[in-house]
Design an enzyme around this catalytic site. Structure first.
Site, PDB file in Angstrom:
ATOM      1  N   ASP A 134      -4.787   3.587  -2.513  1.00 26.42           N
ATOM      2  CA  ASP A 134      -4.067   2.535  -1.875  1.00 26.42           C
ATOM      3  C   ASP A 134      -2.625   3.259  -2.220  1.00 26.42           C
ATOM      4  O   ASP A 134      -2.513   4.029  -2.820  1.00 26.42           O
ATOM      5  CB  ASP A 134      -4.340   1.398  -2.770  1.00 26.42           C
ATOM      6  CG  ASP A 134      -3.137   0.135  -2.531  1.00 26.42           C
ATOM      7  OD1 ASP A 134      -2.959  -0.001  -1.612  1.00 26.42           O
ATOM      8  OD2 ASP A 134      -2.672  -0.130  -3.731  1.00 26.42           O
ATOM      9  N   ASP A 167      -4.712  -1.279  -6.769  1.00 27.43           N
ATOM     10  CA  ASP A 167      -4.184  -1.892  -7.710  1.00 27.43           C
ATOM     11  C   ASP A 167      -4.234  -3.353  -7.412  1.00 27.43           C
ATOM     12  O   ASP A 167      -3.931  -4.266  -8.122  1.00 27.43           O
ATOM     13  CB  ASP A 167      -2.776  -1.604  -8.070  1.00 27.43           C
ATOM     14  CG  ASP A 167      -1.936  -1.896  -6.908  1.00 27.43           C
ATOM     15  OD1 ASP A 167      -2.487  -1.561  -5.688  1.00 27.43           O
ATOM     16  OD2 ASP A 167      -0.881  -2.584  -7.170  1.00 27.43           O
ATOM     17  N   ASP A 203       1.179   1.335  -2.517  1.00 35.40           N
ATOM     18  CA  ASP A 203       1.981   0.585  -3.580  1.00 35.40           C
ATOM     19  C   ASP A 203       1.424   0.062  -4.715  1.00 35.40           C
ATOM     20  O   ASP A 203       0.159  -0.713  -4.904  1.00 35.40           O
ATOM     21  CB  ASP A 203       2.402  -0.665  -2.861  1.00 35.40           C
ATOM     22  CG  ASP A 203       3.441  -0.411  -1.818  1.00 35.40           C
ATOM     23  OD1 ASP A 203       4.568  -0.100  -1.961  1.00 35.40           O
ATOM     24  OD2 ASP A 203       3.038  -0.392  -0.446  1.00 35.40           O
TER      25      ASP A 203
HETATM   26  O1  LIG Z   1      -2.038  -1.944   0.109  1.00 41.20           O
HETATM   27  P1  LIG Z   1      -0.999  -1.354  -0.585  1.00 41.20           P
HETATM   28  O2  LIG Z   1      -0.531  -0.052  -0.030  1.00 41.20           O
HETATM   29  O3  LIG Z   1      -0.885  -1.600  -1.881  1.00 41.20           O
HETATM   30  O4  LIG Z   1       0.180  -2.476   0.228  1.00 41.20           O
HETATM   31  C1  LIG Z   1       0.238  -3.979  -0.334  1.00 41.20           C
HETATM   32  C2  LIG Z   1       1.726  -4.377  -0.296  1.00 41.20           C
HETATM   33  O5  LIG Z   1       2.541  -3.445  -0.754  1.00 41.20           O
HETATM   34  C3  LIG Z   1       3.976  -3.583  -0.535  1.00 41.20           C
HETATM   35  O6  LIG Z   1       4.257  -4.652  -1.407  1.00 41.20           O
HETATM   36  C4  LIG Z   1       3.992  -4.479  -2.767  1.00 41.20           C
HETATM   37  O7  LIG Z   1       4.940  -3.242  -3.202  1.00 41.20           O
HETATM   38  C5  LIG Z   1       6.487  -3.728  -3.330  1.00 41.20           C
HETATM   39  C6  LIG Z   1       7.021  -2.155  -3.472  1.00 41.20           C
HETATM   40  O8  LIG Z   1       6.696  -2.045  -4.768  1.00 41.20           O
HETATM   41  C7  LIG Z   1       6.784  -4.927  -3.847  1.00 41.20           C
HETATM   42  O9  LIG Z   1       8.411  -5.027  -3.665  1.00 41.20           O
HETATM   43  C8  LIG Z   1       6.077  -6.112  -3.545  1.00 41.20           C
HETATM   44  O10 LIG Z   1       6.417  -7.189  -4.281  1.00 41.20           O
HETATM   45  C9  LIG Z   1       4.472  -5.893  -3.659  1.00 41.20           C
HETATM   46  O11 LIG Z   1       3.857  -6.895  -3.143  1.00 41.20           O
HETATM   47  C10 LIG Z   1       4.147  -3.811   0.780  1.00 41.20           C
HETATM   48  O12 LIG Z   1       5.630  -3.956   0.870  1.00 41.20           O
HETATM   49  C11 LIG Z   1       3.308  -4.807   1.529  1.00 41.20           C
HETATM   50  O13 LIG Z   1       3.723  -5.019   2.808  1.00 41.20           O
HETATM   51  C12 LIG Z   1       1.917  -4.587   1.248  1.00 41.20           C
HETATM   52  O14 LIG Z   1       1.312  -5.415   1.882  1.00 41.20           O
END
Ligand SMILES: O=P(O)(O)OC[C@H]1O[C@H](O[C@H]2O[C@H](CO)[C@@H](O)[C@H](O)[C@H]2O)[C@H](O)[C@@H](O)[C@@H]1O
Length: 383
Positions: free
Chosen positions: A123, A326, A125
């Site tokens: 993944d 995560d 983020d």
């Molecule tokens: O599947 P992923 O790659 O983990 O993406 C899931 C979401 O990740 C991002 O949001 C998350 O990370 C951000 C940056 O650290 C944080 O600000 C936010 O609160 C988290 O939810 C991304 O912006 C989303 O669009 C994704 O769906």
């Protein structure tokens, strides 16, 4: 999985609107059906009389929002500069009995991997980049980029993200791996005849280097709808300080990380008010984010199976898929590996969480150590 039949016609899960009473706000009439889609992609939409989405059936939106990303644990030091043992540390350590550290269990993992080909899925983020307040600034470190580049040299590697595929590629910037965006609803994989014969959702394309690739987009028909919903959400949340709407191509993220907790219900209400007119969209929860996505039976778990098949690695006894993630959406991938007894899920978390993963890592820095260890192991075992 029989991809021919499954990815041609993903089966719908339920998509009823959320009852506003669960939000503690005014009640809603039942929503009308949304626009029609071509046969093949959409089947039927079983509705629950409760009018509550799967994810919020057992707890309210607000409870789910509050628990969606626990605060970071502070490491406390005692007077002698020794780490003090807090209740949280004790809880984490006992949690690790069930989800041992993938670093501490590295030998066990590699013993099992002997004679097998590892395929790595990650993944983005919270796994390759730390969680930060501004989603546009979730950059990975150069050290992490180098580690991912190296690991991809030795093992087939893919990133499966909730972000749009273009966005995650922009962050990672490596051509050595495969990318799936929108929680696996936008996969760019190698050209394989066996999966290329779905003319609706799978088509030939070229990547940024001009290389032939297969694009698989099982929610392609939702694109105009998602775009419309994105624009409506931007409009309806513009008065909420800190709220941010992100267009992830086949899904939309509504971030509330920077919104005062007192206004979280307003964010939820905005999303709800729009979702009620789109019964073919559903809501899932991420880390301080509400995610709106099509109601097709497709998730990160299905994306892993799809990619394994594309790579010619599915149904092979000598393949060991490892998935590192995560988020709640990563649980679908952990589940596929656990249920098929075919590989390992590794949950990245600094707090105890129930999971379908087998191992754990505390934070992205440990993920990097793990990737480096895999490379060293591979190099030494090739000697
Ligand atoms: O599947 P992923 O790659 O983990 O993406 C899931 C979401 O990740 C991002 O949001 C998350 O990370 C951000 C940056 O650290 C944080 O600000 C936010 O609160 C988290 O939810 C991304 O912006 C989303 O669009 C994704 O769906």
């Amino acid at each position: 999985m029989d991809l021919k039949s499954n990815h041609t016609a993903p089966v719908l899960t339920d998509s009823p609107p959320i009852s506003k009473s669960r939000l503690g706000v005014h009640s809603l009439p039942y929503s009308p059906p949304g626009p029609a889609f071509s046969p093949g992609l959409i089947l039927t939409i079983p509705r629950k009389k409760t009018g509550i989405l799967d994810d919020v059936r057992s707890c309210s939106w607000l409870d789910a929002m509050k628990s969606s990303s626990p605060p970071h644990r502070k490491i406390t030091k005692g007077v002698n500069n020794e780490f003090a043992t807090s209740d949280a540390d004790v809880a984490y350590r006992s949690w690790m009995v069930k989800y041992p550290s993938a670093l501490k269990s590295f030998e066990q993992i590699t013993n099992f991997a002997k004679g097998k080909r590892i395929a790595l899925f990650m993944d983005y983020d919270g796994t390759l980049s730390p969680i930060v307040d501004n989603p546009d600034c979730a950059f990975m470190t150069e050290a992490m980029r180098a580690a991912v580049k190296k690991v991809a040299k030795y093992f087939p590697t893919a990133i499966i993200s909730g972000r749009s595929r273009d966005k995650v590629y922009e962050f990672v910037g490596l051509t050595e791996l495969y990318y799936a965006g929108s929680h696996g609803m936008d996969i760019m994989g190698p050209v394989t005849q066996s999966i290329s014969d779905d003319p609706i959702n799978c088509f030939r394309s070229t990547d940024k280097q001009g290389k032939d690739v297969n694009l698989f987009q099982p929610a392609a028909e939702f694109l105009p709808m998602i775009d419309k919903v994105y624009r409506s959400l931007v409009e309806s949340t513009k008065g909420i300080a800190g709220a941010k709407v992100e267009n992830n191509k086949f899904c939309v993220s509504v971030h509330y990380r920077n919104v005062d907790e007192k206004s979280w219900d307003v964010v939820a209400q905005c999303v709800h008010d729009i979702l009620k007119d789109y019964p073919r969209l559903r809501l899932t929860h991420g880390r301080k984010v509400l995610e709106v996505r099509p109601v097709i039976n497709w998730d990160k778990g299905k994306a892993v199976t799809f990619l394994l098949e594309s790579l010619g690695l599915n149904d092979c006894d000598d393949v060991l898929p490892i998935y590192v993630g995560d988020d709640r959406t990563d649980e679908d991938a952990f589940k596929v590996l656990r249920e098929g007894n075919r590989g390992y899920g590794i949950l990245v978390s600094s707090v105890p969480k129930e999971s379908n993963a087998k191992y754990s890592l505390r934070e992205p820095a440990e993920v990097m150590e793990f990737l480096k260890s895999l490379v060293s192991w591979k190099k030494s075992s090739a000697l």
